[in-house]
Design a protein around this motif. Structure first.
Motif, PDB file in Angstrom:
ATOM      1  N   PHE A  21      15.119  16.029   1.796  1.00 58.54           N
ATOM      2  CA  PHE A  21      13.716  15.378   2.442  1.00 58.54           C
ATOM      3  C   PHE A  21      12.859  15.682   1.692  1.00 58.54           C
ATOM      4  O   PHE A  21      12.368  16.758   1.486  1.00 58.54           O
ATOM      5  CB  PHE A  21      14.454  15.508   3.835  1.00 58.54           C
ATOM      6  CG  PHE A  21      13.513  17.042   4.646  1.00 58.54           C
ATOM      7  CD1 PHE A  21      12.424  17.781   4.558  1.00 58.54           C
ATOM      8  CD2 PHE A  21      15.150  18.221   4.044  1.00 58.54           C
ATOM      9  CE1 PHE A  21      12.135  18.640   4.563  1.00 58.54           C
ATOM     10  CE2 PHE A  21      14.464  19.205   4.521  1.00 58.54           C
ATOM     11  CZ  PHE A  21      12.756  19.929   4.494  1.00 58.54           C
ATOM     12  N   THR A  22      11.441  14.910   2.967  1.00 63.97           N
ATOM     13  CA  THR A  22      10.021  15.139   1.783  1.00 63.97           C
ATOM     14  C   THR A  22       9.205  14.786   3.533  1.00 63.97           C
ATOM     15  O   THR A  22       9.965  13.513   4.630  1.00 63.97           O
ATOM     16  CB  THR A  22       9.066  13.999   0.917  1.00 63.97           C
ATOM     17  OG1 THR A  22       9.715  12.645   1.501  1.00 63.97           O
ATOM     18  CG2 THR A  22      10.250  14.461  -0.678  1.00 63.97           C
ATOM     19  N   THR A  23       8.278  15.721   3.788  1.00 58.88           N
ATOM     20  CA  THR A  23       7.134  15.447   4.891  1.00 58.88           C
ATOM     21  C   THR A  23       6.324  15.542   4.613  1.00 58.88           C
ATOM     22  O   THR A  23       6.039  16.809   3.476  1.00 58.88           O
ATOM     23  CB  THR A  23       8.398  16.081   6.407  1.00 58.88           C
ATOM     24  OG1 THR A  23       7.116  15.357   7.496  1.00 58.88           O
ATOM     25  CG2 THR A  23       8.296  17.539   6.072  1.00 58.88           C
ATOM     26  N   LEU A  24       4.954  15.604   5.433  1.00 58.80           N
ATOM     27  CA  LEU A  24       3.988  15.713   5.247  1.00 58.80           C
ATOM     28  C   LEU A  24       3.434  16.877   5.655  1.00 58.80           C
ATOM     29  O   LEU A  24       4.205  17.388   7.023  1.00 58.80           O
ATOM     30  CB  LEU A  24       3.039  14.715   5.885  1.00 58.80           C
ATOM     31  CG  LEU A  24       3.137  13.081   4.869  1.00 58.80           C
ATOM     32  CD1 LEU A  24       2.084  12.721   6.032  1.00 58.80           C
ATOM     33  CD2 LEU A  24       2.847  13.378   3.877  1.00 58.80           C
ATOM     34  N   GLY A  25       3.100  17.837   5.105  1.00 55.25           N
ATOM     35  CA  GLY A  25       1.903  18.724   5.073  1.00 55.25           C
ATOM     36  C   GLY A  25       0.488  19.010   6.259  1.00 55.25           C
ATOM     37  O   GLY A  25       0.340  18.650   5.825  1.00 55.25           O
TER      38      GLY A  25
ATOM     39  N   VAL B 286       0.821  -1.227  -0.168  1.00 59.43           N
ATOM     40  CA  VAL B 286       0.169  -0.086   0.242  1.00 59.43           C
ATOM     41  C   VAL B 286       0.784   0.967  -0.046  1.00 59.43           C
ATOM     42  O   VAL B 286       0.383   2.753   0.325  1.00 59.43           O
ATOM     43  CB  VAL B 286      -1.119  -0.203   1.210  1.00 59.43           C
ATOM     44  CG1 VAL B 286      -1.868  -0.995   0.934  1.00 59.43           C
ATOM     45  CG2 VAL B 286       0.163  -0.271   2.788  1.00 59.43           C
ATOM     46  N   ALA B 287       2.006   1.264   0.296  1.00 57.88           N
ATOM     47  CA  ALA B 287       3.262   1.909  -0.065  1.00 57.88           C
ATOM     48  C   ALA B 287       3.483   3.003  -1.099  1.00 57.88           C
ATOM     49  O   ALA B 287       4.551   3.335  -1.921  1.00 57.88           O
ATOM     50  CB  ALA B 287       4.313   1.773   0.637  1.00 57.88           C
ATOM     51  N   VAL B 288       1.884   2.911  -1.793  1.00 55.26           N
ATOM     52  CA  VAL B 288       2.327   4.250  -3.630  1.00 55.26           C
ATOM     53  C   VAL B 288       2.225   5.514  -3.234  1.00 55.26           C
ATOM     54  O   VAL B 288       3.154   5.698  -3.966  1.00 55.26           O
ATOM     55  CB  VAL B 288       0.339   4.315  -3.686  1.00 55.26           C
ATOM     56  CG1 VAL B 288       0.659   4.639  -5.289  1.00 55.26           C
ATOM     57  CG2 VAL B 288      -0.183   2.816  -3.718  1.00 55.26           C
ATOM     58  N   LEU B 289       2.302   6.008  -2.157  1.00 54.18           N
ATOM     59  CA  LEU B 289       2.315   7.462  -2.064  1.00 54.18           C
ATOM     60  C   LEU B 289       4.152   7.576  -2.018  1.00 54.18           C
ATOM     61  O   LEU B 289       5.052   8.375  -2.299  1.00 54.18           O
ATOM     62  CB  LEU B 289       1.662   8.759  -0.944  1.00 54.18           C
ATOM     63  CG  LEU B 289       1.655   9.906  -0.790  1.00 54.18           C
ATOM     64  CD1 LEU B 289       1.787  10.806  -2.158  1.00 54.18           C
ATOM     65  CD2 LEU B 289       1.228  10.048   0.512  1.00 54.18           C
TER      66      LEU B 289
ATOM     67  N   THR C 285      -2.930  17.673   5.308  1.00 61.28           N
ATOM     68  CA  THR C 285      -2.719  16.383   4.932  1.00 61.28           C
ATOM     69  C   THR C 285      -4.044  15.195   5.748  1.00 61.28           C
ATOM     70  O   THR C 285      -4.217  15.281   6.799  1.00 61.28           O
ATOM     71  CB  THR C 285      -1.537  15.187   4.815  1.00 61.28           C
ATOM     72  OG1 THR C 285      -0.854  15.639   4.370  1.00 61.28           O
ATOM     73  CG2 THR C 285      -1.588  13.639   4.992  1.00 61.28           C
ATOM     74  N   LEU C 286      -4.584  14.858   4.848  1.00 62.32           N
ATOM     75  CA  LEU C 286      -5.954  13.801   5.492  1.00 62.32           C
ATOM     76  C   LEU C 286      -6.921  14.345   6.215  1.00 62.32           C
ATOM     77  O   LEU C 286      -7.631  14.571   6.750  1.00 62.32           O
ATOM     78  CB  LEU C 286      -5.761  13.018   6.271  1.00 62.32           C
ATOM     79  CG  LEU C 286      -4.740  11.661   5.698  1.00 62.32           C
ATOM     80  CD1 LEU C 286      -3.959  10.722   6.904  1.00 62.32           C
ATOM     81  CD2 LEU C 286      -5.606  10.751   5.083  1.00 62.32           C
ATOM     82  N   LYS C 287      -7.463  16.335   5.420  1.00 61.94           N
ATOM     83  CA  LYS C 287      -7.822  17.519   5.767  1.00 61.94           C
ATOM     84  C   LYS C 287      -9.344  16.800   6.009  1.00 61.94           C
ATOM     85  O   LYS C 287      -9.956  17.477   6.690  1.00 61.94           O
ATOM     86  CB  LYS C 287      -7.216  18.128   5.032  1.00 61.94           C
ATOM     87  CG  LYS C 287      -8.113  18.112   3.227  1.00 61.94           C
ATOM     88  CD  LYS C 287      -7.674  19.063   2.845  1.00 61.94           C
ATOM     89  CE  LYS C 287      -7.620  19.022   1.436  1.00 61.94           C
ATOM     90  NZ  LYS C 287      -7.867  20.683   0.843  1.00 61.94           N
TER      91      LYS C 287
ATOM     92  N   PHE D 198      -2.733  14.852   0.472  1.00 61.92           N
ATOM     93  CA  PHE D 198      -1.715  14.415   1.019  1.00 61.92           C
ATOM     94  C   PHE D 198      -0.786  15.642   0.603  1.00 61.92           C
ATOM     95  O   PHE D 198      -0.928  16.399  -0.485  1.00 61.92           O
ATOM     96  CB  PHE D 198      -0.925  12.873   0.456  1.00 61.92           C
ATOM     97  CG  PHE D 198      -2.299  12.220   1.022  1.00 61.92           C
ATOM     98  CD1 PHE D 198      -1.681  11.534   2.308  1.00 61.92           C
ATOM     99  CD2 PHE D 198      -2.366  11.644  -0.020  1.00 61.92           C
ATOM    100  CE1 PHE D 198      -1.935  10.260   3.037  1.00 61.92           C
ATOM    101  CE2 PHE D 198      -3.458   9.556   0.779  1.00 61.92           C
ATOM    102  CZ  PHE D 198      -3.011   9.908   1.940  1.00 61.92           C
ATOM    103  N   GLU D 199      -0.393  16.438   1.555  1.00 63.41           N
ATOM    104  CA  GLU D 199       0.153  17.212   0.989  1.00 63.41           C
ATOM    105  C   GLU D 199       2.054  17.029   1.928  1.00 63.41           C
ATOM    106  O   GLU D 199       2.412  16.443   2.835  1.00 63.41           O
ATOM    107  CB  GLU D 199       0.284  19.018   2.016  1.00 63.41           C
ATOM    108  CG  GLU D 199       0.553  19.995   2.327  1.00 63.41           C
ATOM    109  CD  GLU D 199       0.254  21.345   2.724  1.00 63.41           C
ATOM    110  OE1 GLU D 199       1.243  21.990   2.733  1.00 63.41           O
ATOM    111  OE2 GLU D 199      -0.390  21.366   3.513  1.00 63.41           O
TER     112      GLU D 199
END
Length: 309
Positions: free
Chosen positions: A160-164, A26-29, A167-169, A268-269
């Motif tokens: 790097f990347t991370t979530l803003g 399920v790790a598509v993103l 995400t999941l708003k 997802f941001e």
């Protein structure tokens, strides 16, 4: 950063240990974003001797880093031992090993179980820090960035990347109509992340954001994927114990307000960022604790990756 929200590292490790065996399903993103982060490395000239894949997970990007930097020592670091077990199997599996053996010897990849906020590496020992969708699981980004600065060589690159926060708003809004508990982890804004890079003394930080939307036939599909990813609420404000059926049903009914074309969206941001290491002796602290870096220490950089929004 996020002082009111403490990440429980033991819970994080347990969640990802449980998720490790089925994570890749399920790790598509994670795969999409990791590939884009790797593509951005093509914009900078870098021949690293030591690379650290921070939050390597099951080794999705570790393999690509090994291919890209065949002569480098690549360290795959993760908090969850079972994730590292899967990464080791991926990297050193027999079928894949036959393909890669001509490119890099086995000794060039190492697997390290460790905490991003207390890295087990020497000062100024790393040429490239690569971290894909991991920093959102850290309690204090200031501590993380200080550690990154500490281990980066002068002229070394952090990417790097991370979530803003968007995400999941939809899921956050749906749960807010059902109860007052925190069911979705909070995420740090891009500009606050950039400010943290500056406070840590990293040079020339560049930030930008991309938005992704996945769709599901129902909420159960989204919740299943989040569970398989190990992406659970792991901080203060979450509910302890079992959840009532009525509240879950109310959340699901509220989520229906977002349905379009017969599908439910999940947003997802993703924040992309990079910065450079500098000589620590060149850094000077001002009276308010900020770090100043002389202009001459920043000259001669390669082409920036992306643009700050």
């Amino acid at each position: 950063m996020n002082p009111e929200y403490g990440i429980n590292k033991r819970q994080v490790s347990k969640a990802f240990n449980r998720a490790a065996a089925r994570y890749d399903q399920v790790a598509v993103l994670q795969r999409m974003v990791g590939e884009q982060l790797l593509e951005r490395l093509e914009l900078v000239k870098l021949s690293p001797a030591v690379v650290v894949d921070v939050g390597a997970g099951t080794g999705l990007q570790t393999i690509d880093l090994l291919r890209r930097y065949g002569k480098a020592q690549v360290m795959a670091l993760d908090l969850a031992p079972e994730m590292l077990h899967e990464a080791r199997r991926r990297v050193k599996g027999r079928a894949l090993e036959r393909v890669l053996e001509a490119v890099w010897p086995r000794r060039h990849c190492h697997f390290v179980c460790g905490d991003t906020e207390c890295l087990p590496f020497a000062n100024q020992s790393v040429d490239l820090i690569f971290s894909n969708l991991t920093l959102q699981w850290c309690s204090a980004l200031d501590s993380v960035f200080t550690e990154f600065r500490r281990i980066l060589k002068p002229g070394g690159l952090l990417t790097f990347t991370t979530l803003g926060p968007d995400t999941l708003k939809e899921l956050r809004a749906a749960w807010s109509s059902a109860d007052a508990y925190r069911h979705v982890n909070p995420f740090v804004d891009m500009h606050d992340i950039g400010d943290g890079l500056v406070r840590a003394g990293l040079a020339e930080p560049v930030m930008d954001v991309e938005h992704y939307t996945f769709t599901y036939p129902d909420v159960y599909g989204l919740m299943r994927d989040l569970k398989l990813l190990g992406a659970q609420t792991v901080g203060s404000g979450r509910q302890a114990g079992l959840m009532g059926k009525n509240r879950r049903q109310k959340m699901m009914q509220s989520y229906e307000a977002f349905r379009e074309g017969g599908r439910l969206p999940a947003s997802f941001e993703v924040v992309y960022g990079h910065a450079w290491g500098v000589e620590q002796t060149l850094q000077q602290r001002t009276a308010d604790g900020a770090i100043q870096i002389p202009l001459h220490a920043l000259k001669g950089r390669s082409k920036p990756i992306g643009n700050r929004s």
